[in-house]
Design a protein around this motif. Sequence first.
Motif: not given
Length: 136
Positions: A104-105, A108-111, A117
């Motif tokens: 996810f990080n 998907i969230f492009n962190k 987080f």
Amino acid sequence: MLVFKNLIFILTIIYAGYIDFKKKIIPDRVHVIIMLSSLLIDFNLCQSITGLLFLPIPFILSVFFNEDTVGGGDIKIVGAIGFFLGLRKGTIAIIIGLTISVIFNLFIFNKNRNDSFPLAPYIAIGSFLSLLIFSF
């Protein structure tokens, strides 16, 4: 009674994940509730102690190398989850949770790798899935 024990655990980790997501802190009562609920029924002292002692070790070691990697609440919740689930189920829960957090990080969230987080929501998902997988 086992359903009641698991329900307390699930609701508590959902609460911890929500609070960590909103405020980036995990209240101490979460760890106490998880550990007390594990005592209700089907309690194995040996599995609980090994989960409590060994599951948080990778998180503690990461703090020694870089203080900003994992928070103290995350380490405590991993220990409490290890106490509740035991070493085997707890390890699966942490692997699932950390895998989901990376997916996810980073993707998907492009962190960035250095962005912080909340970890508890992902650990909660992994714990729920581990509990679900090993219940059948």
